[in-house]
Design an enzyme around this catalytic site. Structure first.
Site, PDB file in Angstrom:
ATOM      1  CD  GLU A 133       9.911  -5.170  -0.635  1.00 54.79           C
ATOM      2  OE1 GLU A 133       9.949  -4.634   0.487  1.00 54.79           O
ATOM      3  OE2 GLU A 133       8.891  -5.718  -1.096  1.00 54.79           O
ATOM      4  CG  ASP A 174       3.702  -2.319   1.282  1.00 55.69           C
ATOM      5  OD1 ASP A 174       4.231  -1.896   0.242  1.00 55.69           O
ATOM      6  OD2 ASP A 174       4.322  -2.977   2.142  1.00 55.69           O
TER       7      ASP A 174
END
Length: 605
Positions: free
Chosen positions: A119, A202
C-alpha cells in the site's frame, strides 16, 4: 527521458479461489503473454508472497510464463506476506523481507535490490529496516516529496541511506484509462521535471477491475500501440530501477514524509493508522498480532513464525472504497493464521493439556489493564472497563475466531442507510432491554454502551480459569469460568432494574453456513432474525464442522440477529456482506437472582 514501468500483483491471504483465478485469466496471464510478444520491453514486477503460494498450488503455468519472460522482468522484493511494514515490529519486518528475497532467489533465480512497500505506506524508519534487510532502493508516491524528483532521492535513517524513486501520480491515473497517444503527450509534459519517470501501480487494473482485457491485449490492443509509440519516440526510452541507479545520480538528499498514496489517506481520514481507531475489529486483530509477536520473540519454531507473518497480511487491516476489512473471509484468514502460529508455539512449550496462562496487562494499549487468557483450547481477552466482556474469543481446535463480527457503521463512500451500532459486538457484554422488547429492537439499537466492572479475583491453574467481577455502575456481579472448550458466565443480580437481561454472543459465520436447533426441535437457518424460547440452543457452523451450544439452566429466550454491512466493488456495485450472527440468550428478571449461561464448542455431531 527514461520510463520505468512497474507492475505490482497482489492477492491477500485467504482470498477466494474464484477471485484469484479471475485475476489470473483477465490480468496476470494476458500481461505475461503480451510481454512475451514484445521481447524488447523491460519492466519491473512485484508479486506478493500469498499470490506466489497460491499460484504454486493452483496455477503452475504462471511460472512457465515467468520463466519465458525472465530476461524482461527485473524483480522487486518486499514483505513476503504483504504487511504494512511500519505497523509490525522490526524483527518481523526483516523476517518478511528476507523471506521474499530467499523465495525469489530459490524459485526465480532473482536477487532484487529494491523493495515494493505494501500500500506504499512509508515511515522514515523503514530506510533503516530496508538497508538492514539488504535492499538499496524503494518506490514511494511523489506526494511523499515536496518537490519533483528528477531521478531519485537519497533518504536515510540514522545514516542508513536508501535510494527512493517517486511514482508519478499523473501517470498512474492516465495508464491505461487514457489512450497511448494521450499518455505519450503527458510524458512529453513531464520531461521538464524528470530524467527518470516512474509508473507503478496494481497489475489488477490491467484487465480485471474494468473487465477491459480485450481492449488492452492483442495485436491492436493498448499495450501494442503504447510500446510501438515508445519505440518510435527519440526522447523516450524504457529502463528499470536498477539500471537507472547505475546510469543516474540522485538529484538530492531528501526527506520523504510519512504516509501512503492519496486514496489511502482519504479512506483513512488523513493517516493510515486511523483504521485501527475507526474499526474496533481491526484494532483487536492488530493487538492479537502484536501479542503473538511479543511471545515469539523468545524463540519459536518456523511454523509458529509463519503463522505470525501470514497473520500480518495487510488487506484485512484497512478498508478502502471497496473490500478490505469489510470482507469476513480476509479477517478470518488472518485470525486463523495467528491461531495456528500460537498453537505451533504452544505445542513446543507445553506438554499435555494441564496448563493455563492468565496475564494482567494493558493488552490493547489503552492505559488500562485487561486480562489475557490462554488455555489449550481457547484464547480470549477480558476488558473490565468494557462491560466485563471479551474483546475476542478464539476456539483453537477449529481455528475459529468465534466473536469476529464487525460492527455496523457509516462509511463516507457508501449510501447512508441501515442501522448503526453504538458499540462493538462483544462476547458476554451485558444487555438489558424492557420486557416488551422484540428482536427488531435489538436490530435497531445494537449493543449498549458498556458498564464498568472491577476484577475481584482471578485464578488460572490446571487448564481452567475463573474470574470474578463486580459492577461499578449497577448491583451486578459476574463470574466467568473457562475449561477445555467450555466458557460460562454466571450473574448475581441484587436489586437491578427489571426487564430482559443477559449476555451477548457474537458468532462469526458467513451467509448460508449457519443453522440452529432449539432443544430437540428441527434445524433451521439463521439467515433471518428470530426469537425463540428454550433451554438449549445449538448453533451449527457447516463451513467449519463445528457446533456452539448455549445452555440455560432455567427457561429463557433467545434473540438471533444477522449482522450485515455494505461494500462497493471495483465497478461501483453495492453489495450486502454478512458479517455474522449475534445471539442474545437472556432471562426475564425481577431485578434479583442468579442467572447462568454456558457456552460449549464441539466438533459437529
Amino acid at each position: 527521458m527514461q520510463l520505468v514501468f512497474a507492475i505490482h500483483n497482489h492477492q491477500p491471504v485467504g482470498n477466494l479461489d474464484d477471485v484469484v483465478h479471475e485475476a489470473c485469466d483477465r490480468a496476470y496471464v494476458p500481461f505475461l503473454r503480451m510481454l512475451a510478444d514484445h521481447p524488447e520491453v523491460r519492466v519491473n514486477a512485484h508479486w506478493s508472497g500469498p499470490l506466489f503460494e497460491w499460484a504454486e498450488a493452483n496455477r503452475p503455468e504462471l511460472f512457465e510464463l515467468l520463466e519465458g519472460t525472465a530476461d524482461q522482468i527485473e524483480w522487486l522484493g518486499g514483505g513476503f506476506y504483504e504487511p504494512l511494514l511500519p505497523a509490525i515490529p522490526e524483527n518481523d519486518r526483516v523476517d518478511q523481507l528476507e523471506r521474499m528475497r530467499t523465495y525469489l532467489a530459490d524459485r526465480l533465480d532473482a536477487r532484487p535490490g529494491g523493495a515494493w512497500l505494501a500500500e506504499r505506506v512509508w515511515e522514515p524508519i523503514l530506510a533503516g529496516t530496508l538497508v538492514r534487510a539488504g535492499h538499496t532502493f524503494t518506490v514511494l508516491d511523489d506526494s511523499r516529496f515536496d518537490t519533483p524528483v528528477r531521478t531519485y532521492r537519497s533518504v536515510d535513517y540514522f545514516g542508513r541511506a536508501l535510494a527512493a524513486f517517486a511514482i508519478s501520480q499523473p501517470l498512474r491515473y492516465a495508464i491505461p484509462s487514457r489512450s497511448p497517444s494521450d499518455v505519450l503527450e503527458l510524458l512529453g509534459d513531464l520531461r521538464s521535471y524528470h530524467d527518470v519517470v516512474v509508473f507503478g501501480d496494481d497489475g489488477e487494473k490491467f484487465g480485471l477491475w474494468d473487465r477491459d482485457t480485450e481492449r488492452l491485449y492483442g495485436p491492436d490492443g493498448w499495450f501494442a500501440e503504447f510500446w510501438e509509440l515508445v519505440a518510435a519516440t527519440d526522447w523516450l526510452s524504457l529502463t528499470t530501477f536498477e539500471r537507472a541507479l547505475t546510469e543516474h545520480r540522485p538529484d538530492a538528499r531528501s526527506y520523504a514524509a510519512p504516509g501512503s498514496y492519496e486514496e489511502m489517506e482519504a479512506w483513512s481520514g488523513g493517516a493510515w493508522q486511523r483504521f485501527g481507531v475507526r474499526y474496533p475489529s481491526v484494532d483487536v486483530m492488530y493487538r492479537k498480532m502484536i501479542a503473538l509477536s511479543r511471545t515469539l520473540r523468545r524463540g519459536a519454531p518456523t511454523e509458529a513464525r509463519t503463522g505470525l507473518l501470514r497473520g500480518q497480511s495487510n488487506c484485512a487491516y484497512w478498508r478502502g472504497a471497496f473490500g478490505g476489512t469489510n470482507l469476513p473471509h480476509l479477517r478470518s484468514a488472518v485470525h486463523e493464521s495467528l491461531i495456528a502460529g500460537r498453537l505451533a508455539y504452544e505445542r513446543s512449550e507445553h506438554r499435555g493439556r494441564n496448563w493455563g496462562e492468565l496475564h494482567v496487562e494493558d493488552w490493547d494499549a489503552d492505559l488500562a489493564d485487561e486480562i489475557h487468557v490462554e488455555l489449550p483450547d481457547q484464547s480470549w481477552v477480558l476488558d473490565p472497563a468494557d462491560g466485563g466482556s471479551l474483546l475476542y474469543l478464539d476456539d483453537k481446535p477449529s481455528g475459529w475466531p468465534v466473536s469476529d463480527v464487525m460492527a455496523r457503521q457509516p462509511e463516507p463512500h457508501l449510501p447512508a442507510d441501515g442501522p448503526v451500532d453504538r458499540h462493538p459486538w462483544r462476547t458476554f457484554a451485558d444487555l438489558r432491554m424492557p420486557r416488551d422488547a422484540v428482536v427488531d429492537d435489538l436490530a435497531a439499537s445494537g449493543p449498549a454502551p458498556p458498564a464498568r466492572y472491577v476484577v475481584g479475583a482471578h485464578d488460572a491453574s490446571r487448564g481452567s480459569v475463573t474470574i470474578r467481577l463486580t459492577s461499578a455502575d449497577a448491583p451486578i456481579s459476574k463470574t466467568i469460568t473457562a475449561e477445555d472448550r467450555m466458557l460460562a458466565v454466571a450473574y448475581h443480580l441484587d436489586g437491578a432494574e427489571r426487564g430482559r437481561f443477559g449476555p451477548l454472543i457474537p458468532i462469526s459465520v458467513w451467509e448460508g453456513a449457519g443453522q440452529v436447533r432449539i432443544d430437540g426441535g428441527p434445524w433451521r437457518d439463521v439467515d433471518e432474525a428470530f426469537m425463540a424460547t428454550g433451554h438449549r440452543f445449538r448453533f451449527k457452523h457447516e463451513g467449519r464442522g463445528t457446533q456452539l451450544i448455549v445452555s440455560l439452566p432455567i427457561p429463557g429466550e433467545l434473540f438471533s440477529l444477522p449482522i450485515d454491512t455494505t461494500m462497493r466493488d471495483e465497478r461501483g456495485t453495492v453489495h450486502v456482506v454478512r458479517q455474522g450472527v449475534v445471539w442474545w440468550p437472556h432471562f426475564t428478571t425481577d431485578g434479583s437472582g442468579v442467572y447462568e449461561v454456558t457456552m460449549l464448542i464441539s466438533h459437529e455431531e
